[in-house]
Design a protein around this motif. Sequence first.
Motif, PDB file in Angstrom:
ATOM      1  N   GLY A  30       1.109  -1.466   0.017  1.00 41.31           N
ATOM      2  CA  GLY A  30       0.399  -0.262  -0.034  1.00 41.31           C
ATOM      3  C   GLY A  30       1.067   0.962   0.356  1.00 41.31           C
ATOM      4  O   GLY A  30       0.137   2.446  -0.642  1.00 41.31           O
ATOM      5  N   ASN A  31       2.089   1.222   0.729  1.00 42.88           N
ATOM      6  CA  ASN A  31       2.587   2.618   0.878  1.00 42.88           C
ATOM      7  C   ASN A  31       4.331   2.817   0.070  1.00 42.88           C
ATOM      8  O   ASN A  31       5.364   2.799   0.286  1.00 42.88           O
ATOM      9  N   ASN A  32       4.523   0.988  -0.473  1.00 40.13           N
ATOM     10  CA  ASN A  32       5.422   0.893  -1.065  1.00 40.13           C
ATOM     11  C   ASN A  32       5.653   0.303  -2.677  1.00 40.13           C
ATOM     12  O   ASN A  32       4.392  -0.008  -2.978  1.00 40.13           O
ATOM     13  N   TYR A  33       6.697   0.777  -3.468  1.00 38.72           N
ATOM     14  CA  TYR A  33       6.962  -0.160  -4.813  1.00 38.72           C
ATOM     15  C   TYR A  33       6.519  -1.748  -4.847  1.00 38.72           C
ATOM     16  O   TYR A  33       7.254  -1.670  -3.947  1.00 38.72           O
ATOM     17  N   VAL A  34       6.485  -1.772  -5.812  1.00 36.33           N
ATOM     18  CA  VAL A  34       6.077  -3.941  -5.784  1.00 36.33           C
ATOM     19  C   VAL A  34       7.122  -3.902  -6.829  1.00 36.33           C
ATOM     20  O   VAL A  34       7.275  -3.291  -8.351  1.00 36.33           O
ATOM     21  N   SER A  35       7.700  -5.102  -6.856  1.00 38.85           N
ATOM     22  CA  SER A  35       8.981  -5.551  -7.947  1.00 38.85           C
ATOM     23  C   SER A  35       8.530  -7.073  -8.089  1.00 38.85           C
ATOM     24  O   SER A  35       7.717  -8.148  -7.796  1.00 38.85           O
ATOM     25  N   ILE A  49       9.656  -6.399 -13.101  1.00 34.36           N
ATOM     26  CA  ILE A  49       9.028  -5.358 -13.053  1.00 34.36           C
ATOM     27  C   ILE A  49      10.065  -5.053 -11.664  1.00 34.36           C
ATOM     28  O   ILE A  49      10.274  -4.840 -10.780  1.00 34.36           O
ATOM     29  N   TYR A  50       9.745  -3.002 -12.167  1.00 33.11           N
ATOM     30  CA  TYR A  50      10.084  -2.725 -10.882  1.00 33.11           C
ATOM     31  C   TYR A  50       8.976  -1.440 -10.790  1.00 33.11           C
ATOM     32  O   TYR A  50       8.837  -0.854 -11.794  1.00 33.11           O
TER      33      TYR A  50
END
Lengths: 110, 118
Positions: A30-35, A49-50
Amino acid sequence: QSVLTQPPSVSAAPGQKVTISCSGSSSNIGNNYVSWYQHLPGTAPKLLIYENNKRPSGIPDRFSGSKSGTSATLGITGLQTGDEADYYCGTWDNSLYAGVFGGGTKLTVL
Amino acid sequence: EVQLLESGGGLVQPGGSLRLSCAASGLTFSNYDMSWVRQAPGKGLEWVSAILNSGTTTYYTDSVKGRFTISRDNSKNTLYLQMNSLRGEDTALYYCAKGPSNGNFDYWGQGTLVTVSS
């Protein structure tokens, strides 16, 4: 029990499309990038994916990523037998002060 | 080309110690945070520990806190993981990874195998 939840397995025929989901919480997705990572056991994982939806150089546009709220999705189109692997989502958790991965999803191309 | 080469794995008895190393090349090592990630047999990826580029701040997963210590020598472009009081559940392939950078790990080594068994 992984902090991020993925389906254990998905399958589809060559040429078809598949999606892999990754569910978390406000302290991580919810509050960070997903890779997203592609991994054949015993080999080095590969970043697919980053920052939710960006592809590193050399990753074909058959791979895509998206994020909404506390969930993320990896999409793979034009499936090839060479895409058979384990796929992991990952991010940082602000409450745990730790990196977190999903449990992994095994992709079978039938 | 970024290369990460792990070493130091092996067979160790429960309660024993090992020190893993990761030699980095093809990047300005001192600019980047670094991590260790492991995969136990038949299990998924598990983040173990991270260290900021300066070496002043470290993070650990709960199961290794107090037993493992991550460190780095920026003059030698090398990352370390000192593992003490090893347990059977620490048996895994240990990967060195560049990151997290905005939450991602963009380069990985091939891994070094740690087996804890009597």
